[in-house]
Design a protein around this motif. Structure first.
Motif, short mmCIF file in Angstrom:
data_model
loop_
_atom_site.label_atom_id
_atom_site.label_comp_id
_atom_site.label_asym_id
_atom_site.label_seq_id
_atom_site.Cartn_x
_atom_site.Cartn_y
_atom_site.Cartn_z
N GLY A 143 -12.14 -3.55 5.89
CA GLY A 143 -12.10 -5.14 5.28
C GLY A 143 -12.38 -6.54 5.73
O GLY A 143 -12.81 -7.10 4.64
N ILE A 190 -17.33 1.28 -0.43
CA ILE A 190 -16.05 0.63 -0.82
C ILE A 190 -16.72 -0.84 -0.86
O ILE A 190 -16.94 -1.89 -0.33
CB ILE A 190 -15.13 0.36 0.36
CG1 ILE A 190 -14.25 2.25 0.19
CG2 ILE A 190 -13.70 -0.42 -0.78
CD1 ILE A 190 -13.08 1.79 1.94
N VAL A 197 -14.89 -6.25 -2.09
CA VAL A 197 -14.20 -6.55 -0.88
C VAL A 197 -15.25 -8.15 -0.35
O VAL A 197 -14.78 -9.24 -0.15
CB VAL A 197 -13.36 -5.95 0.63
CG1 VAL A 197 -12.96 -6.62 1.40
CG2 VAL A 197 -13.05 -4.68 -0.56
N PHE A 247 -6.50 -7.73 1.66
CA PHE A 247 -6.83 -6.94 0.72
C PHE A 247 -7.21 -5.95 0.56
O PHE A 247 -6.83 -4.76 -0.07
CB PHE A 247 -8.44 -7.97 -0.25
CG PHE A 247 -8.36 -7.49 -1.72
CD1 PHE A 247 -7.98 -8.09 -2.92
CD2 PHE A 247 -9.77 -6.68 -1.41
CE1 PHE A 247 -8.33 -6.92 -3.66
CE2 PHE A 247 -9.97 -6.32 -2.63
CZ PHE A 247 -9.29 -6.63 -4.09
N MET A 248 -7.71 -5.64 1.83
CA MET A 248 -8.42 -3.69 1.68
C MET A 248 -7.09 -3.50 2.35
O MET A 248 -6.76 -2.29 1.68
CB MET A 248 -9.28 -3.62 2.43
CG MET A 248 -9.47 -2.49 3.36
SD MET A 248 -10.86 -1.76 1.39
CE MET A 248 -12.23 -2.22 2.60
N CYS A 279 -5.31 -2.65 -1.31
CA CYS A 279 -5.72 -1.72 -1.99
C CYS A 279 -5.49 -0.03 -1.40
O CYS A 279 -5.21 1.14 -2.11
CB CYS A 279 -7.24 -2.23 -1.95
SG CYS A 279 -7.35 -3.66 -2.88
N ASP A 280 -5.92 -0.47 -0.34
CA ASP A 280 -5.68 1.47 0.73
C ASP A 280 -3.88 2.19 0.10
O ASP A 280 -3.68 2.75 0.14
CB ASP A 280 -5.57 1.29 1.72
CG ASP A 280 -5.56 3.06 2.22
OD1 ASP A 280 -6.25 3.55 2.12
OD2 ASP A 280 -4.77 2.63 3.50
N THR A 294 -10.23 -1.25 -5.40
CA THR A 294 -10.74 -1.79 -5.35
C THR A 294 -11.83 -2.82 -6.46
O THR A 294 -11.61 -3.81 -6.65
CB THR A 294 -11.43 -2.58 -4.18
OG1 THR A 294 -13.19 -1.13 -3.90
CG2 THR A 294 -10.81 -1.74 -2.64
N GLY A 304 -10.72 -5.93 -8.15
CA GLY A 304 -11.59 -6.61 -7.49
C GLY A 304 -12.40 -7.31 -9.00
O GLY A 304 -13.08 -8.63 -9.06
#
Length: 344
Positions: free
Chosen positions: A79, A270, A273, A303-304, A307-308, A325, A329
């Motif tokens: 991320g 992904i 991000v 953030f990543m 989300c994970d 995301t 996002g």
């Protein structure tokens, strides 16, 4: 007055970094088996400093140290790398909606990975790194192709030229990948998972590769912070202020490609991000890349990782991280963008 502003920004930076590490810690603790903070600290301290770990924490140690910790840190690093590359692209291309995928890094890496998946090609020397290596090689080669073609049309690598060529090459590689998928329906599920992104199965050796590259990318980008500030005002003004725009753009675009290519080859594709993190950081910390660059890395990483965590805990079967995301996002980015326009 400037000293007071710098002090407040410095304080806010420290608070942001601490908050990002707290989020990372929360992501490590939450899962199918929740791990209390005290137990987590005992396990981590025991592994790092060689202190004894109670026998009743043996199962928890295996979950935290072998599975959850490397996965969360990998998500954080990916991320951060994507957000850093996004900050570079938005500065170099002078477009707040630009991302590292504009140059086709994502589509190129996906094409390389899909070829390996479909053909089942193997190189014993690379082992489990075959897919990441080919994904990175194709992604990086795509960017080189974009820059070479763009330089033929415009020797100064003007932003509009680079974006246009990047979109054309990206569409072409996506079309080729669609054809590959169509002729290999038996591998369609695996190709879909790659395109949606996942951190499942990540281990410490992935971090050993990602961490040095992220540190290298962060340091180099910070060194270019002043040039990025000047380039943001336009190529003509940058030339007038003594910046070698062509060289700076080329180096920064290759660096963004390196960061994105490495990230994509370890996690799959992904999105969002690299758009969200730099844009959010600019709203809070201003336009100076001296602050935007490091803060984008930490905010993107947090953030990543978040989300994970949602991807692996929201439902019984794990969700693709790219889907999470996107769901989070897209509306968040629209809100940020509209807020930024109102502030003007």
């Amino acid at each position: 007055m400037n000293k007071e502003n710098n002090l407040s920004y410095n304080t806010l930076e420290v608070i942001t970094v601490i908050a990002c590490f707290i989020i990372l810690g929360i992501c490590m603790g939450i899962g199918s088996v929740d791990i209390p903070l005290k137990d987590a600290m005992t396990i981590i301290g025991g592994k790092i400093f060689g202190t004894s770990i109670p026998d009743d924490l043996a199962a928890t140690t295996s979950i935290l140290w072998t599975i959850r910790l490397p996965r969360a840190i990998t998500a954080f690093l990916v991320g951060g790398a994507l957000a850093l590359s996004g900050a570079i692209m938005q500065s170099v291309l002078q477009n707040p909606l630009a991302s590292s995928y504009t140059l086709g890094v994502s589509s190129g890496a996906s094409l390389g990975a899909s070829i390996i998946i479909v053909t089942q090609f193997t190189i014993p020397l690379l082992g489990s790194f075959l897919l990441p290596v080919f994904g990175f090689a194709f992604g990086f080669a795509t960017v080189i192709l974009v820059l070479v073609i763009a330089s033929k049309f415009d020797s100064t690598l003007h932003s509009n030229t680079v974006i246009l060529i990047g979109m054309v090459v990206s569409l072409f590689t996506n079309a080729v990948m669609t054809l590959v998928s169509s002729f290999a329906r038996a591998h369609s599920q695996q190709l879909l998972l790659w395109q949606m992104g996942s951190f499942s199965g990540k281990r410490w050796y992935h971090i050993q590769i990602l961490l040095p590259l992220c540190i290298f990318g962060l340091i180099v980008t910070i060194c270019y912070a002043r040039s990025m500030d000047i380039i943001s005002f336009g190529d003509e003004q940058a030339y007038a202020m003594g910046v070698n725009v062509r060289k700076s753009k080329r180096n920064l675009l290759l660096l963004a490609a390196l960061l994105t290519g490495v990230s994509v080859c370890f996690s799959g594709t992904i999105g969002f991000v690299d758009l969200i993190a730099p844009h959010a950081v600019r709203i809070v910390f201003g336009a100076s890349h001296k602050r935007v660059v490091p803060m984008s890395f930490f905010v993107g990483g947090a953030f990543m990782a978040l989300c994970d965590m949602i991807a692996r805990t929201a439902v019984e079967s794990e969700l693709p991280v790219g889907a999470v995301t996107g769901v989070i996002g897209a509306p968040f980015f629209i809100w940020l963008y509209l807020r930024g326009r109102k502030d003007k």
